[in-house]
Design an enzyme around this catalytic site. Structure first.
Site, PDB file in Angstrom:
ATOM      1  N   GLY A   1       0.803  -1.228   0.000  1.00 60.25           N
ATOM      2  CA  GLY A   1       0.000   0.000   0.000  1.00 60.25           C
ATOM      3  C   GLY A   1       0.828   1.267   0.000  1.00 60.25           C
TER       4      GLY A   1
ATOM      5  N   THR B   1       6.449  -0.380   2.725  1.00 59.87           N
ATOM      6  CA  THR B   1       5.706  -1.613   3.026  1.00 59.87           C
ATOM      7  C   THR B   1       6.516  -2.873   2.723  1.00 59.87           C
ATOM      8  OG1 THR B   1       4.610  -1.355   0.896  1.00 59.87           O
ATOM      9  CG2 THR B   1       3.381  -0.681   2.849  1.00 59.87           C
TER      10      THR B   1
ATOM     11  N   ASN C   1       8.985   1.409  -1.340  1.00 64.34           N
ATOM     12  CA  ASN C   1       9.239   2.802  -1.675  1.00 64.34           C
ATOM     13  C   ASN C   1       8.661   3.746  -0.622  1.00 64.34           C
ATOM     14  OD1 ASN C   1       6.701   1.747  -3.266  1.00 64.34           O
ATOM     15  ND2 ASN C   1       6.304   3.894  -2.848  1.00 64.34           N
TER      16      ASN C   1
ATOM     17  N   ASP D   1      10.148   5.200  -6.686  1.00 72.10           N
ATOM     18  CA  ASP D   1       9.433   3.942  -6.444  1.00 72.10           C
ATOM     19  C   ASP D   1      10.382   2.746  -6.450  1.00 72.10           C
ATOM     20  OD1 ASP D   1       7.350   2.139  -5.997  1.00 72.10           O
ATOM     21  OD2 ASP D   1       6.871   1.952  -8.121  1.00 72.10           O
TER      22      ASP D   1
ATOM     23  N   LYS E   1      15.137  -3.408  -7.339  1.00 74.22           N
ATOM     24  CA  LYS E   1      14.376  -2.715  -8.380  1.00 74.22           C
ATOM     25  C   LYS E   1      15.201  -1.600  -9.032  1.00 74.22           C
ATOM     26  CE  LYS E   1       9.443  -1.537  -8.340  1.00 74.22           C
ATOM     27  NZ  LYS E   1       8.457  -0.733  -7.572  1.00 74.22           N
TER      28      LYS E   1
ATOM     29  N   ASN F   1      11.483  -7.133 -10.532  1.00 78.88           N
ATOM     30  CA  ASN F   1      10.412  -6.875  -9.577  1.00 78.88           C
ATOM     31  C   ASN F   1      10.262  -8.072  -8.631  1.00 78.88           C
ATOM     32  OD1 ASN F   1       7.689  -6.105  -8.483  1.00 78.88           O
ATOM     33  ND2 ASN F   1       7.997  -4.415  -9.892  1.00 78.88           N
TER      34      ASN F   1
ATOM     35  N   CYS G   1      -5.118   1.638 -13.372  1.00 81.45           N
ATOM     36  CA  CYS G   1      -5.838   0.408 -13.725  1.00 81.45           C
ATOM     37  C   CYS G   1      -6.206   0.346 -15.204  1.00 81.45           C
ATOM     38  CB  CYS G   1      -7.112   0.276 -12.895  1.00 81.45           C
ATOM     39  SG  CYS G   1      -6.809  -0.140 -11.176  1.00 81.45           S
TER      40      CYS G   1
HETATM   41 CA    CA Z   1       5.968   0.480  -5.063  1.00 86.66          CA
END
Ligand code: CA
Length: 687
Positions: free
Chosen positions: A187, A249, A269, A314, A341, A401, A618
């Site tokens: 999140g 997270t 991130n 990120d 990442k 990832n 999305c």
């Molecule tokens: Ca992220």
């Protein structure tokens, strides 16, 4: 009575879910099973099984298959314990099969409210279960941790691990360590505060919790992290409390080291992405984008290594963390490794968190290297996009990832499912935190592809997927297998000299681990992002893989994906000479776009900005909607009344499309519709 109880305990240990501390810590010797998500606590995802090998892999065929009731992304690694194969699908459903015959033994649906789909940044996926003491542990998208009876699938206990009023989700697989179930959550894009928790496997009671960012209200949590957050982390937030939970997270990698009794986990991130909108734009912001080690019994802090200080892009550090014992400069070192990442492959001393080495395994533009003494990145100042936008590689999808790597200790190679790409970052100079929504702090309109067709072609050509065989001691690639697609599957390595990996275009490959030669492939007809696992029963070796495309990149980075239709997920299980006939997927009809006569009086320019702020994650940039519905083709976009019913009134919330009334006015919704219809007219005209 005593004898009967003993007999029950023994039988429990032999059938279905009989995993205990000793068996799990010796998983490496148990070649026939796949006991935990990374196979062993080292999480090397290497099976010594060699019944299927370079000489006979060409004879691999499907032994059995199962088709699921969902066409969303499939990310689970199947476990195989005592003849039972356990896996999970999208929407956190759990399945148990006879691992030899494929007979469904039981299934469990936690009935996640479809609305939760809105809070899931990166699809409603699930990466699998943990098995321990006759129980199967599964974490649902809505944050529930659930203990099921391994034999029947019935619920033993359920614990809510997150504040249900906040946009937390869980997609990761739990791990069980000495009678405790470890789980994190996701999140960071929405602005939650990251943490990892340990629950008692018998009762579901919280044992310890470690938060990865300081409490935004400045108080103590009464958690294992209190002291270190106060002593080390607080001062790294530039004297400015984040408006949100700060992110960080722990949504994937949680690894146990039995030798040192430590847990290593990756933190995500910062929130928002733009660090100048998060704190002062220069402080480190611990423990965002870090690998953290804590005591397995108490959660007490041991050490940390921050992969990307003051993350601005990120760059989660949640990617697969694996343990190995390497010889470096003639000395034995106990290490953890991560292809992070941010594009660098890190080797860290796991006894104390000391930096050993890092090298980029994909092209990086945000940094020119990593300081060999401190382990800090040598940044390219322009990449911070303070004054003007910057094209940054890797993108938020990462050089790598969550898709698991594998390490073959006999070859000394880590196999990385890697990606090359870039992303246009620009600061949002008018950023305002929006409770419950995406909070990135960047100019999301820059996600749109430019009008210039040559530029679009160049961007698409720069995207590459590849399997890289990486020597972690020399920090260099030994071989590379290029893929025609981006965002491919996780990896399995075996003692048969093989590396298995699926791809976005739906091929399942076996390569020679020695030199990367392609030895076998199978057309699954649907994209693969999950990692395979392998096991053996009655002298036959099986390879299992979840099929079903999804995850972060297909949701918003439409140009990176192969453009396949969404198809039902499947579990495919292979063996030598397997002859199961798997039906072909139905051929998809091309999407028809016809908006002749449609009236949309809103302002498409305003709609473009609003779409890329609210809808892009999305329905994809440029309203291309390749994975979730293509709004250009949707009948709902045809009239203001229908559009309002869905966008503002939440008519499709059970599918994850919640009401946006708290983010958009009726006039703004009409502007978005005008933009979608404009894009539809371009598409209809073939522009
Ligand atoms: Ca992220």
């Amino acid at each position: 009575m005593g004898l009967l109880a003993l007999a029950l305990v023994l039988s429990g240990c032999q059938k279905g879910g009989g995993v205990d501390a000793k068996r799990l810590s010796e998983a490496d010797k148990d070649a026939n099973s796949w006991l935990t998500t990374g196979r062993t606590y080292s999480e090397q995802r290497f099976s010594p099984l060699n019944l299927v090998n370079a000489d006979n892999v060409a004879k691999l065929g499907v032994a059995w298959h199962y088709q699921f009731d969902t066409d969303r992304g499939q990310e689970a690694t199947p476990l195989m314990v005592d003849g039972v194969l356990y896996t999970t699908t999208a929407w956190s459903k759990v399945f148990a099969f006879d691992a030899k015959t494929g007979k469904l033994l039981w299934s469990f649906d936690p009935k996640v409210d479809g609305k939760r789909g809105f809070s899931a940044c990166c699809d409603v996926a699930n990466r699998g279960v943990a098995v321990w003491g006759g129980k199967v542990f599964s974490a649902a998208l809505d944050g529930r941790l659930i203990a099921l009876d391994a034999k029947t699938g019935s619920v033993i206990w359920t614990t809510a691990t997150v504040d249900q009023s906040k946009p937390y989700t869980i997609t990761g697989a739990p791990r069980v360590v000495k009678g405790k179930v470890l789980i994190g959550n996701g999140g960071s894009e929405y602005g939650v505060r990251g943490y990892v928790s340990a629950y008692d496997a018998d009762t579901g009671k919280l044992v310890w919790r470690f938060y990865t960012t300081p409490n935004p209200e400045g108080k103590a949590d009464g958690a294992a992290s209190d002291q270190v957050l106060n002593d080390k982390a607080k001062a790294t937030w530039g004297g400015k409390e984040p408006a949100s939970g700060g992110g960080g997270t722990v949504w994937d990698s949680i690894v146990y080291d039995p030798e040192l009794n430590q847990i290593y986990f990756g933190a995500g991130n910062g929130n928002p992405w733009s660090s100048s909108n998060r704190s002062d734009g220069k402080s480190d912001n611990l423990f965002v984008s870090s690998i953290v080690a804590v005591d397995a019994d108490t959660g007490a802090y041991k050490w940390h290594f921050q992969v990307t200080p003051n993350d601005n892009w990120d760059f989660d550090a949640d990617q697969h963390i694996m343990q190995a014992d390497l010889t470096i400069d003639g000395k034995p070192r106990k290490v953890v490794m991560q292809a992070s990442k941010n594009g660098y492959f890190y080797v860290i001393d796991r006894t104390n968190g000391a930096f050993i080495s890092a090298k980029n395994y994909v092209p990086t533009t945000w940094a020119t290297g990593v300081d060999p003494k401190t382990g800090r990145p040598i940044e390219n100042p322009d990449a911070r996009y303070r004054l003007k936008p910057a094209l940054v590689a890797p993108s938020p999808s990462g050089g790598h990832n969550w898709q698991p790597m594998a390490y073959d200790p006999t070859q000394g190679l880590v196999f990385i499912p890697a990606m090359e790409d870039g992303f246009q970052f620009g600061n949002d100079n008018h950023y305002v935190y929006r409770e419950g929504g995406w909070n990135l702090g960047i100019d999301t309109a820059l996600m749109a592809l430019p009008d210039d067709k040559a530029q679009v072609a160049a961007i698409k050509a720069s995207l590459k997927g590849k399997l890289v065989a990486w020597d972690p001691v020399k920090q260099e690639a030994r071989w590379t297998a290029p893929h025609p697609t981006y965002w491919n599957g996780g990896v399995l390595a075996t003692g048969g000299g093989l590396v298995f990996e699926g791809t976005a275009e739906g091929k399942f490959f076996a390569y020679s681990s020695k030199d990367g030669r392609e030895l076998w492939s199978y057309d699954a007809g649907n994209g693969i992002v999950a990692a395979p696992s392998t096991y053996s029963i009655d002298g036959e070796q099986y390879v299992a893989v979840m099929v079903g495309y999804g995850g972060a990149a297909p949701l918003f980075q439409h140009w990176s994906t192969p453009g396949q239709p969404r198809l039902p997920g499947r579990l495919l299980v292979f063996k030598l000479g397997g002859t199961d006939a798997v039906p072909a997927y139905p051929k998809a009809l091309p999407t028809k776009i016809d908006v002749t006569g449609v009236v949309a009086p809103g302002d498409p320019k305003s709609g473009f900005a609003l779409f890329h702020q609210n809808c892009v994650v999305c329905h994809s940039s440029n309203a291309s909607g390749r994975y979730l519905p293509d709004l250009k083709a949707s009948p709902i976009s045809r009239t203001a009344a229908d559009f309002k019913t869905v966008v503002l009134d939440g008519a499709l919330q059970s599918h994850g499309m919640v009401s946006f009334a708290k983010f958009l006015s009726p006039a703004q919704a009409e502007d978005i519709r005008a933009y979608i219809i404009q894009e539809a007219r371009y598409a209809q005209a073939g522009k």
